[in-house]
Design a protein around this motif. Structure first.
Motif, mmCIF file in Angstrom:
data_model
loop_
_atom_site.group_PDB
_atom_site.id
_atom_site.type_symbol
_atom_site.label_atom_id
_atom_site.label_comp_id
_atom_site.label_asym_id
_atom_site.label_seq_id
_atom_site.Cartn_x
_atom_site.Cartn_y
_atom_site.Cartn_z
ATOM 1 N N ALA A 70 51.614 15.897 -1.869
ATOM 2 C CA ALA A 70 51.223 14.494 -1.741
ATOM 3 C C ALA A 70 49.775 14.365 -1.290
ATOM 4 C CB ALA A 70 52.151 13.779 -0.762
ATOM 5 N N LYS A 71 49.369 15.178 -0.342
ATOM 6 C CA LYS A 71 48.007 15.052 0.188
ATOM 7 C C LYS A 71 46.962 15.525 -0.816
ATOM 8 C CE LYS A 71 48.769 14.733 5.111
ATOM 9 N NZ LYS A 71 48.198 15.037 6.434
ATOM 10 N N LEU A 72 47.246 16.593 -1.553
ATOM 11 C CA LEU A 72 46.289 17.044 -2.567
ATOM 12 C C LEU A 72 46.205 16.061 -3.726
ATOM 13 C CD1 LEU A 72 46.841 20.905 -2.577
ATOM 14 C CD2 LEU A 72 44.747 19.683 -1.959
ATOM 15 N N ARG A 73 47.303 15.421 -4.062
ATOM 16 C CA ARG A 73 47.245 14.360 -5.065
ATOM 17 C C ARG A 73 46.314 13.246 -4.598
ATOM 18 N NH1 ARG A 73 53.791 13.970 -6.205
ATOM 19 N NH2 ARG A 73 53.919 15.533 -7.878
ATOM 20 N N ILE A 94 53.764 25.718 -8.213
ATOM 21 C CA ILE A 94 53.974 25.456 -9.642
ATOM 22 C C ILE A 94 53.631 24.004 -9.959
ATOM 23 C CG2 ILE A 94 55.721 25.303 -11.463
ATOM 24 C CD1 ILE A 94 57.140 27.673 -10.071
ATOM 25 N N ARG A 95 54.067 23.077 -9.122
ATOM 26 C CA ARG A 95 53.758 21.661 -9.357
ATOM 27 C C ARG A 95 52.257 21.411 -9.301
ATOM 28 N NH1 ARG A 95 56.829 17.343 -5.935
ATOM 29 N NH2 ARG A 95 56.692 18.789 -4.193
ATOM 30 N N LEU A 96 51.592 21.960 -8.299
ATOM 31 C CA LEU A 96 50.153 21.754 -8.152
ATOM 32 C C LEU A 96 49.389 22.360 -9.324
ATOM 33 C CD1 LEU A 96 49.903 22.488 -4.332
ATOM 34 C CD2 LEU A 96 49.452 20.274 -5.426
ATOM 35 N N CYS A 97 49.865 23.495 -9.801
ATOM 36 C CA CYS A 97 49.215 24.143 -10.952
ATOM 37 C C CYS A 97 49.412 23.298 -12.210
ATOM 38 C CB CYS A 97 49.797 25.541 -11.136
ATOM 39 S SG CYS A 97 48.745 26.682 -12.067
ATOM 40 N N ASP A 98 50.634 22.843 -12.421
ATOM 41 C CA ASP A 98 50.936 22.039 -13.607
ATOM 42 C C ASP A 98 50.122 20.746 -13.642
ATOM 43 O OD1 ASP A 98 52.734 23.939 -14.433
ATOM 44 O OD2 ASP A 98 54.531 22.828 -13.817
ATOM 45 N N GLU A 99 49.830 20.217 -12.459
ATOM 46 C CA GLU A 99 49.091 18.953 -12.376
ATOM 47 C C GLU A 99 47.575 19.149 -12.329
ATOM 48 O OE1 GLU A 99 50.607 16.377 -9.276
ATOM 49 O OE2 GLU A 99 52.682 17.011 -9.670
ATOM 50 N N GLY A 100 47.116 20.399 -12.406
ATOM 51 C CA GLY A 100 45.682 20.673 -12.372
ATOM 52 C C GLY A 100 45.062 20.518 -11.002
#
Length: 368
Positions: A70-73, A94-100
């Motif tokens: 949430a914070k990196l988004r 994996i989520r952070l990688c997928d979202e760039g």
């Protein structure tokens, strides 16, 4: 395409020549982790030696890893990424990688080879579950219980957590769906092999929440890994979930009247990501630190302070005794045969796909 090409100039600085890189790296870092005994193990095993070897460099901690996605988004949306290296569980990586939101890397170029000469991809093996993920430890989420609050028959099954008649009193569970939904289905009779297939369905999710409903009024919900150990130490709960290393610290270092329940402990991975959006100087420093912090010696050194298995194969033979207590660490690892008769292998890829939806459903259930 290899990471060194993707990164451009900063990759050449960070990977190809560290002598040149020293003049082009930031001198301060913000490291993000989980606080408590685990963060202390990181501080002792590699942050302190890294700073000692790099005069003028400083590092500060942020204990927000549980909110990393949430914070990196939000940081990315604002165009202001203030973290340099972030410790996350595999599913979040994996989520952070997928979202760039995390940088993809070539592990064999970025990381140090093993002390046995093995390439990083060979040394870490299947634990590299994402192009952005740098594995650090294998750990488990399991339960601790107060010896003096469970009567003459200590719990032996994770399903005893749901038995308020035999083991009355307050429990603690993490304030998120991971683990709780799996254990609820297991203790409602779902076969281990069918847990995630069941959880993909609305009926399966309803079944898990219905099982959790049976103890909901007797649960304290925790956010930080240090919460359950403190609640156990204070005698405020009879049993609670947390990370096995936190329980090791509570039992062996603090000598609290607490025991561990290894039944259906949930294996998981934890490691580093480097956020996307850093300046070349900050990115170069992050890569320099990561190379040091995940080499064979540093990961083995971490196991001197906490009972998590190092992610490198080459580190395992170097794990010996606790740095202060002098006790053998291997029997306290979640992977020890005596502790791993019943283990549940956490499906991080599944959770990467379903986490946002089940987070929302879980929070709505909590508010009911």
């Amino acid at each position: 395409m290899k990471r060194s090409i993707i990164l451009g100039t900063s990759a050449i600085v960070a990977i190809a020549g560290f002598a040149y890189a020293e003049g082009h790296m930031a001198n301060d870092m913000t490291l993000v982790s989980w606080g408590g005994a685990y963060q202390n193990s990181q501080q002792k095993a590699y942050v302190e030696p890294y700073l000692a070897a790099n005069e003028g460099v400083t590092a500060v901690w942020d204990e927000s890893s549980s909110e990393a996605v949430a914070k990196l988004r939000a940081m990315n949306e604002a165009g202001n990424v203030t973290w340099d290296v972030v410790d996350v569980v595999a599913s979040d990586a994996i989520r952070l990688c997928d979202e760039g939101l995390a940088i993809e890397i070539d592990h064999d170029e970025v990381l140090a080879p093993g002390d046995d000469g093995s390439a990083p991809t060979e040394d870490f093996g299947d634990l590299i579950v994402s192009d952005c993920f740098i594995p650090q430890i294998v750990y488990s989420t399991t339960f601790g219980y107060r010896d003096d609050l469970v009567g003459d028959t200590p719990p032996t099954s994770v399903c005893d957590v749901f038995d308020l008649e035999e083991y009355p009193g307050t429990r603690s569970l993490e304030r998120n769906p991971i683990g709780n939904l799996e254990w609820a289905l297991i203790c409602d009779g779902v076969d281990i092999a069918d847990v995630y297939d069941t959880l993909e369905t609305d009926a399966g999710q309803d079944r898990a929440f219905a099982k959790l409903d049976t103890i909901k009024d007797s649960v304290i919900w925790w956010n930080a890994g240090a919460d359950t150990p403190q609640l156990l130490a204070d005698g405020e709960i009879v049993m609670g979930s947390t990370y096995n290393g936190r329980l090791f610290s509570l039992i062996e270092e603090q000598d609290q009247p607490v025991s561990m329940l290894w039944d259906w402990q949930m294996f998981d991975l934890d490691g580093w990501i480097i956020p996307a959006g850093l300046s070349p100087e900050r990115e170069a420093r992050a890569f320099d630190f990561i190379r040091f912090a995940t080499d064979t010696k540093r990961l083995a050194d971490q196991a001197q302070y906490i009972s998590y298995g190092p992610a490198r194969k080459s580190s395992a033979p170097l794990v010996s005794t606790h740095a202060e207590l002098g006790i053998e660490m291997a029997p306290h690892m979640p992977t020890d045969p005596a502790n791993s008769e019943n283990t549940f292998v956490f499906n991080y890829e599944w959770w990467a796909d379903y986490r946002d939806d089940l987070d929302a459903k879980f929070q709505a259930w909590l508010s009911q």
